[in-house]
Write a protein that holds these residues in place. Sequence first.
Motif, mmCIF file in Angstrom:
data_model
loop_
_atom_site.group_PDB
_atom_site.id
_atom_site.type_symbol
_atom_site.label_atom_id
_atom_site.label_comp_id
_atom_site.label_asym_id
_atom_site.label_seq_id
_atom_site.Cartn_x
_atom_site.Cartn_y
_atom_site.Cartn_z
ATOM 1 N N SER A 549 0.813 -1.119 -0.059
ATOM 2 C CA SER A 549 -0.058 -0.115 -0.188
ATOM 3 C C SER A 549 0.899 1.374 -0.060
ATOM 4 O O SER A 549 0.580 2.121 -0.814
ATOM 5 C CB SER A 549 -1.042 -0.064 1.176
ATOM 6 N N LEU A 550 1.920 1.143 0.771
ATOM 7 C CA LEU A 550 2.806 2.326 1.081
ATOM 8 C C LEU A 550 3.521 2.641 -0.364
ATOM 9 O O LEU A 550 3.673 3.838 -0.932
ATOM 10 C CB LEU A 550 3.867 2.042 2.048
ATOM 11 N N ASN A 552 2.584 1.544 -3.296
ATOM 12 C CA ASN A 552 1.609 2.187 -4.309
ATOM 13 C C ASN A 552 1.331 3.835 -4.070
ATOM 14 O O ASN A 552 1.252 4.560 -4.865
ATOM 15 C CB ASN A 552 0.287 1.532 -3.998
ATOM 16 N N LEU A 553 1.207 4.113 -2.512
ATOM 17 C CA LEU A 553 0.990 5.681 -2.456
ATOM 18 C C LEU A 553 2.232 6.385 -2.741
ATOM 19 O O LEU A 553 1.820 7.448 -3.353
ATOM 20 C CB LEU A 553 1.020 5.835 -0.854
ATOM 21 N N GLN A 556 2.481 6.906 -6.866
ATOM 22 C CA GLN A 556 1.254 7.049 -7.623
ATOM 23 C C GLN A 556 1.460 8.420 -8.480
ATOM 24 O O GLN A 556 2.612 8.915 -8.111
ATOM 25 C CB GLN A 556 -0.038 7.259 -6.602
ATOM 26 N N PHE A 719 -4.939 10.448 -0.321
ATOM 27 C CA PHE A 719 -4.504 9.951 -1.245
ATOM 28 C C PHE A 719 -5.250 9.038 -2.060
ATOM 29 O O PHE A 719 -5.163 8.946 -3.328
ATOM 30 C CB PHE A 719 -3.030 9.244 -1.012
ATOM 31 N N GLY A 720 -6.289 8.259 -1.271
ATOM 32 C CA GLY A 720 -7.252 7.322 -1.941
ATOM 33 C C GLY A 720 -8.380 8.336 -2.464
ATOM 34 O O GLY A 720 -9.442 7.614 -3.442
ATOM 35 N N PHE A 797 4.804 10.076 3.755
ATOM 36 C CA PHE A 797 4.625 9.025 3.875
ATOM 37 C C PHE A 797 5.367 8.405 5.286
ATOM 38 O O PHE A 797 5.409 7.194 5.595
ATOM 39 C CB PHE A 797 4.730 8.178 2.875
ATOM 40 N N GLN A 800 3.312 6.150 7.654
ATOM 41 C CA GLN A 800 3.016 5.039 7.280
ATOM 42 C C GLN A 800 4.262 3.972 7.012
ATOM 43 O O GLN A 800 4.398 3.072 7.206
ATOM 44 C CB GLN A 800 2.316 5.047 5.781
ATOM 45 N N PHE A 885 -4.108 1.202 0.055
ATOM 46 C CA PHE A 885 -4.227 2.110 -1.129
ATOM 47 C C PHE A 885 -3.636 1.059 -2.371
ATOM 48 O O PHE A 885 -2.609 0.693 -2.381
ATOM 49 C CB PHE A 885 -3.300 3.097 -1.111
#
Lengths: 979, 116
Positions: A549-550, A552-553, A556, A719-720, A797, A800, A885
């Motif tokens: 998830s991180l 991808n964050l 992105q 972010f989502g 981030f 996260q 995410f």
Amino acid sequence: MSWLSRLIFRKKMEGDLEKELRFHFESQVADKMRTGIAEAEARRLTRLEFGGMEQIKEDCRESRGTMWFESLVQDVRYALRQLRKSPGFTLTAVLTLALGIGATTAIFTLVQQVMLQSLPVTRPDQLWRIGDRPHCCNWTGYSQDNDGQPGDWNLFPWEAYKLFRANTTGFQDLAALQAGNQALAVRCAGSAGPPETANGEFVSGNFFQTLGVSAWRGRMFVDADDQEGAPPVAVMSFHAWQEKYGSDPAVVGSTYQINGRAFTIIGVAPAGFVGATIVDWGMPDIWLPLTTEPLMLGTTSRIKDTRVDWLDLIGRVRSGTNTKALEAQLQSELYGWLASHLADMSPQERAVWQKQTLRLTPGGTGFSRLEKDYGEGLRLLMITACCVLLVAYANIANLLLARALRNRQQTAVRVALGASRGRLVRNALIECVTLSLIGGAAGVAVAWSGARLILYLAFHTLEQSTWIPVHATPSTLVLLFALGVSVLTGVIFSIAPAWMTSHAEPVEAMRGAHRAVGGGRHWAQKALVIAQAAVSVVLLSAAAMLGGSLRNLGHQDFGFNPDDRYLVSINSSLVSKYKQEQLLPLFREIQDRLSTIPGVRGVSSATYAPMSGNQMGNDIRIQGQPEPGPKDDVSADWTRITPGFFDTIGAQMLAGRAIDEDDNGNTRHVAVINEAFAKKFFGNQNPIGRRFGPGPIKNAGTYEIVGVVQNIHYVRWGFGDPARAMYYIPEAQMVQFDQPDIQSDELWSQNLGNIVIWAPRHPANIFMQVKTALAEVDPNIVIYDIQPYSRVIQGTFDQQNMIVSLAWLFGAVGLVLAAIGLYGVTAYGVEQRTSEIGVRMAVGADRSSVVAMVLRGAFWQVGIGLGIGIPAAIGLGYLMASQLFGVAPWNPLLLATATVLLGLATLVAAMIPARRAASIDPIQALRTECPTRKMSRAYLPPLGSEGWPIWCPESKVRDINHDEFLPSEMLRPLNAVAS
Amino acid sequence: MKAENRFDLPQGTLDLLIMRVVALGPIHGYAIAQRIQQMSRDALQVQQGSLYPALHRLEYKKLLAATWKSSETGREAKFYELTAKGRTQLEAETENWKRLTELVGLILKGTLEGAS
């Protein structure tokens, strides 16, 4: 003899007791011999009459009254001796406990500091705040809503504060403090060097008095300091005084230029006190009276603007006051105040003003943003840490179970010799508690360094100027927590050994110990290993999902290109008081100067740049569209930019044109909107050429839309979420608004805070060159920060990142613990089956088949563990999916990786005992194990099948069920091998 | 001695018997057991497992005092004596015991008369 001296003379008393009973014994023997019985027989008879000598002694000790303490000391010493005797077991158990307890305690340290800790002030329980959630930093208008809760007031204007303070008798004192912070540039009077940057916070004159905080040095504010026209004074925080001014006592009473104004520092706050607001983006270094705000902000001052809500209110409630009644009173005061401003309200506000309300909540913990920002992450980590603790517990349970099984014979002998069961059970209990206390102590050490590691992971990227009042040192509460966990652990895990002790039959001591090892108890151990395997798969999978998830964050598309870009954060007007019309030339000069740095391809500025941490929003009106209803969302973010901004940052125009040099003070007012703005307000219509404006409908014709740019992610959250509507206006164009709050923003926003530099060739010392260039323009420009843009994004981030790192760490710890557990069980199994393995090898099994047998057993358990763990991990994935995410609830590759990891751990853990098993010398194995002479038929499987019994060459094997010896032919093949 | 002649001592009476025996003069544990056996004409045999905890309890309560002296056989033995407090206690308990047995006797007798 006193209780204490009895204790001290314990040794002598023990000797006396022995001597007294021995005298009785010998006298009795002598009497018997006098009647003509031979000495040996007399002794035997006496011994029979006497019964257990130790039991009598025990009863005597008990009647002395010091028993409980004496035996406690004894038992603890005995437990320590026992633990010393098996260092391998002790070390494994202590390490396991230290990791488990340490991980939980480390997280708990932070949870306690972030969520539970009270402010270091007098009677924090008497403090109540108006509002129920922390809010930053300004709110404009006569209606507030909060996450869908309409009319929930958290921030207040100065006028309302003064009204509350004057009329609410339930408060002994009511203080106000700024919800945001004020950037300060501090310079010693007469010094010409660059100013020191600092965080300021405006507070009411009674702020320190309300909290009950007295000065470390000098004095704190009084109400007289918070009057218009009073000489400007300030209070410094202990941290700033120590870090920036070297604890110099001369600071107090000295005059400093703060943002170009002379202030006298009248005092230093005490060491522990860091203010009433706990945030991770700037604790106050200097407190200033509220009334000095206009001095600092001039035309953009908001203290007198009743539309601007910017104060947090906290009060000390008089003892005996009913807080419900107080809340009701404050609510009615709020209505009264709102009613007096009906004329100033917009139609939307007028429609909902009666729905406005406020809540009174306990304020002992202050206005902490940390709970909101870190609470969820910490809760997740707490759960993970508890999982690790559970895995650790399974290990300890397993080790203790194995140990208790091994000690059964010894226990049975002790019962036979007259030890009371209560004492033995207590022994087991004390041993476990001693063990877990040692583990707990080691755990506190692990927790201390663990909490430091977490703080480092969470905050290491923040600038030095940012300081967070969270410490790694465990508090008393945390230590009590660790102690509680340890003792509880000890008590829980002593249950199994204690149960076995209390069921130990002396008769078993007479029988062979090996009969005692039945399949059922192996089953319990295996179940624990299976549970561990399952939990570690879940942990690893969760860590991998968070990591995915991180990733991808961080990777992105943010709508701009961070590569080769640098973000400079400045404040041009803290010290130099530029007039409004001087700002435009200033930024032109800054840009021109920066553009001359070799290797720089583009320079552009903005009020705030993407992900710089700031955000401004307005409710807007579109020309030609009807007045929106009170519930319609018409908000849009906005910023000022200089020409070339989109090129510099690498964003694409989708329609129309960007803002250029021709958009100046002489031309019509233009704006560029983003795609989300176009979609939100115009749907499928072409927005180019349409007009809109901030606030009331009469401003709707302010800006003409000339272009549409792609969505750029500006804020550091969400972010989502769908992109937020945003518009960009040129730095060079100023509009004259009638509304003071909009006009204040219009003026203030011209102070551009961010410069984006596009330097594809990465000039070697760009940071230094930028600093020099800015200093050449104006040495009074305050530079907060120069960072590569990719680092800015990464910094977003950090939290996260910390969670992912810790989740991996916990996953790894869980895996290691599971491997240790598996090793323990496998090694124990091999040890118990030494003779069986010897027999197998004697009858022809080769080494590889023995290794295979041991490995098979281990992989079976892990296999079942995976069978449970994988579905559980998938289930957890579905639960977590909403928090993640772009990660599917489950990922075959990911689960395969977790499986392979666990498989490798199994291989390592099982290989060591398997190799040991394979190296067993059959003859040795058969010779060393020879206690079993009787066997029940039930225990004897058919010859050659699995699990052949322990066997001794010289023993006769008797089937006690049928009371006959097994035919010796059955044993012949084995005897042949053995001899 | 025969098993049928033996009695189980009622709760609490062992202390009384020990104090009574010790009241006759300093005496060690083995002798106390023997004396009780003799005085009860072999009907009461005090087990070591009850005797010694009781002695230690009485010593702890300061009803008995103990000293180490040579015994008749020349070995060192622990001799118990009654303290002043012990003597008072013995008198009180003896009195109690007498009253109790009288009362129990009365009732037992009364029941028999009433039933006849």
